[in-house]
Scaffold this active site. Structure first.
Site, PDB file in Angstrom:
ATOM      1  N   GLY A  76       7.951  46.529  50.994  1.00  0.00           N
ATOM      2  CA  GLY A  76       7.545  45.628  52.073  1.00  0.00           C
ATOM      3  C   GLY A  76       8.176  44.250  51.993  1.00  0.00           C
ATOM      4  O   GLY A  76       7.770  43.323  52.675  1.00  0.00           O
TER       5      GLY A  76
ATOM      6  N   ASN B 197       5.245  57.072  54.715  1.00  0.00           N
ATOM      7  CA  ASN B 197       3.911  56.645  54.292  1.00  0.00           C
ATOM      8  C   ASN B 197       3.456  55.585  55.284  1.00  0.00           C
ATOM      9  O   ASN B 197       3.952  54.468  55.259  1.00  0.00           O
ATOM     10  CB  ASN B 197       3.986  56.075  52.868  1.00  0.00           C
ATOM     11  CG  ASN B 197       2.680  55.412  52.455  1.00  0.00           C
ATOM     12  OD1 ASN B 197       1.659  55.553  53.131  1.00  0.00           O
ATOM     13  ND2 ASN B 197       2.715  54.687  51.349  1.00  0.00           N
TER      14      ASN B 197
ATOM     15  N   HIS C 104       0.174  55.481  44.396  1.00  0.00           N
ATOM     16  CA  HIS C 104       1.002  54.446  45.023  1.00  0.00           C
ATOM     17  C   HIS C 104       0.666  53.088  44.398  1.00  0.00           C
ATOM     18  O   HIS C 104      -0.483  52.833  44.035  1.00  0.00           O
ATOM     19  CB  HIS C 104       0.734  54.424  46.535  1.00  0.00           C
ATOM     20  CG  HIS C 104       1.712  53.574  47.280  1.00  0.00           C
ATOM     21  ND1 HIS C 104       1.576  52.205  47.350  1.00  0.00           N
ATOM     22  CD2 HIS C 104       2.851  53.884  47.946  1.00  0.00           C
ATOM     23  CE1 HIS C 104       2.598  51.720  48.045  1.00  0.00           C
ATOM     24  NE2 HIS C 104       3.382  52.718  48.424  1.00  0.00           N
TER      25      HIS C 104
ATOM     26  N   GLU D 280       0.149  50.309  45.628  1.00  0.00           N
ATOM     27  CA  GLU D 280      -0.946  49.586  46.303  1.00  0.00           C
ATOM     28  C   GLU D 280      -2.295  50.112  45.832  1.00  0.00           C
ATOM     29  O   GLU D 280      -3.268  49.356  45.736  1.00  0.00           O
ATOM     30  CB  GLU D 280      -0.784  49.704  47.828  1.00  0.00           C
ATOM     31  CG  GLU D 280       0.372  48.823  48.320  1.00  0.00           C
ATOM     32  CD  GLU D 280       1.090  49.338  49.553  1.00  0.00           C
ATOM     33  OE1 GLU D 280       0.545  50.200  50.271  1.00  0.00           O
ATOM     34  OE2 GLU D 280       2.227  48.879  49.791  1.00  0.00           O
TER      35      GLU D 280
ATOM     36  N   GLU E 195       9.256  53.806  43.106  1.00  0.00           N
ATOM     37  CA  GLU E 195       9.067  52.702  44.043  1.00  0.00           C
ATOM     38  C   GLU E 195       8.926  51.397  43.264  1.00  0.00           C
ATOM     39  O   GLU E 195       7.825  51.059  42.827  1.00  0.00           O
ATOM     40  CB  GLU E 195       7.796  52.921  44.879  1.00  0.00           C
ATOM     41  CG  GLU E 195       7.846  54.161  45.754  1.00  0.00           C
ATOM     42  CD  GLU E 195       7.005  53.999  47.014  1.00  0.00           C
ATOM     43  OE1 GLU E 195       7.503  54.347  48.081  1.00  0.00           O
ATOM     44  OE2 GLU E 195       5.865  53.496  46.935  1.00  0.00           O
TER      45      GLU E 195
ATOM     46  N   SER F 138      11.529  49.355  50.997  1.00  0.00           N
ATOM     47  CA  SER F 138      12.401  48.770  52.017  1.00  0.00           C
ATOM     48  C   SER F 138      13.562  49.677  52.429  1.00  0.00           C
ATOM     49  O   SER F 138      14.675  49.203  52.662  1.00  0.00           O
ATOM     50  CB  SER F 138      12.918  47.403  51.571  1.00  0.00           C
ATOM     51  OG  SER F 138      11.842  46.486  51.418  1.00  0.00           O
TER      52      SER F 138
ATOM     53  N   LYS G 182       0.692  54.124  55.477  1.00  0.00           N
ATOM     54  CA  LYS G 182      -0.284  53.148  54.946  1.00  0.00           C
ATOM     55  C   LYS G 182      -1.444  53.033  55.933  1.00  0.00           C
ATOM     56  O   LYS G 182      -1.822  54.030  56.541  1.00  0.00           O
ATOM     57  CB  LYS G 182       0.411  51.817  54.646  1.00  0.00           C
ATOM     58  CG  LYS G 182       1.640  52.042  53.759  1.00  0.00           C
ATOM     59  CD  LYS G 182       2.220  50.808  53.160  1.00  0.00           C
ATOM     60  CE  LYS G 182       3.423  51.206  52.294  1.00  0.00           C
ATOM     61  NZ  LYS G 182       4.001  50.086  51.547  1.00  0.00           N
TER      62      LYS G 182
HETATM   63  P1  13P Z   1       8.277  49.806  52.719  1.00  0.00           P
HETATM   64  O1  13P Z   1       9.245  50.873  53.157  1.00  0.00           O
HETATM   65  O2  13P Z   1       7.505  49.197  53.841  1.00  0.00           O
HETATM   66  O3  13P Z   1       8.932  48.813  51.808  1.00  0.00           O
HETATM   67  O4  13P Z   1       7.174  50.570  51.828  1.00  0.00           O
HETATM   68  C1  13P Z   1       7.582  51.420  50.826  1.00  0.00           C
HETATM   69  C2  13P Z   1       6.405  52.187  50.348  1.00  0.00           C
HETATM   70  O5  13P Z   1       5.510  51.656  49.738  1.00  0.00           O
HETATM   71  C3  13P Z   1       6.363  53.627  50.648  1.00  0.00           C
HETATM   72  O6  13P Z   1       5.335  54.260  49.958  1.00  0.00           O
END
Ligand code: 13P
Length: 253
Positions: free
Chosen positions: A176, A12, A98, A100, A170, A216, A14
């Site tokens: 992150g 992903n 997601h 976010e 997740e 992560s 982002k």
């Molecule tokens: P990170 O791998 O940067 O922690 O992000 C995970 C994520 O949100 C994947 O959708």
């Protein structure tokens, strides 16, 4: 006990990378995963990079996904992108709900459901995200949150619809932050979700649904996660942006 679910290793991106950077990524990445037939490989770039990404992966096993879609097929919805448009552009997958999107763009279990139905109608393979916040985990609400997200976002799907969905667990506190869930803790959440699937859709569907872990994931912790029978792949943010690091994750074996 071994299972016969093919892992999905998904990136992903982002809100990162331009079309030119997308092309540069695949030039390095594709040779590194040429022989990686043990899993499905998916990259989800920002919308504007989908055409470049689709073109770059043509003739390879790598597939492209979107990070979001709107539930209507077309109409006066400024700024939105519909499932059929993504499919026509060559996307095969779409991430839905997601954390976010839930946190910054007001998505709810109800919108997750509508978007999942729309994705399926467009022939896209949804990866539906669930997961608790740190506050919820510390308050002992992890299972209640996962149950609510499953019951409202996924359980209204018909068995046929649900059979085409993958789920990503997740935990929000692991995204992150560099703070990965331990393999055991992730597996515990996956087991809980799979049991929920079994109660709603039965043994066979529960045995085949793929539940990915995200938060992560890095080359140095992917093996431990993938060693868990319950973990059927990973959804990778930061570490999917670099071709060497994402290839190392894909090639965790
Ligand atoms: P990170 O791998 O940067 O922690 O992000 C995970 C994520 O949100 C994947 O959708």
């Amino acid at each position: 006990m071994a299972n016969n679910r093919t892992p999905i290793m998904a990136g992903n991106w982002k809100m990162f990378k331009t079309p030119a950077e997308t092309i540069a990524f695949f030039e390095k990445f594709l040779p590194l995963v040429e022989r990686s037939t043990h899993c499905e490989i998916v990259i989800c770039p920002p919308f504007v990079n989908i055409p470049a990404a689709v073109q770059a992966v043509a003739g390879t096993r790598v597939e492209i996904g979107a990070q979001n879609l709107f539930w209507e097929k077309q109409g006066a919805y400024t700024g939105e992108v519909a499932g059929p448009m993504l499919a026509a552009a060559g996307a095969r997958w779409v991430i839905i709900g997601h954390s976010e999107r839930r946190q910054y763009f007001g998505e709810t279990d109800q919108t997750v459901f509508k978007k999942t139905v729309a994705a399926l109608e467009a022939g896209l393979k949804p990866i539906v995200c669930v997961g608790e916040t740190l506050e919820e985990r510390e308050a002992g609400q992890t299972e209640a949150v996962l149950a609510r997200q499953f019951d409202n976002g996924l359980a209204p799907l018909s068995p046929e619809q649900f059979s085409r969905v993958s789920v990503a667990y997740e935990p929000v506190w692991a995204i992150g932050t560099g703070r990965t869930a331990t393999p055991e803790l992730a597996a515990e959440a996956h087991r809980f979700l799979r049991e929920r699937v079994r109660e709603r859709y039965g043994e066979e569907v529960a045995a085949q649904v793929r539940i990915l872990y995200g938060g992560s994931v890095r080359p140095d912790n992917v093996r431990g996660l993938m060693a868990q029978d319950e973990i059927d792949g990973t959804l990778v943010g930061g570490a999917s942006l670099d071709p060497d690091s994402f290839a190392a994750i894909v090639n965790y074996l």
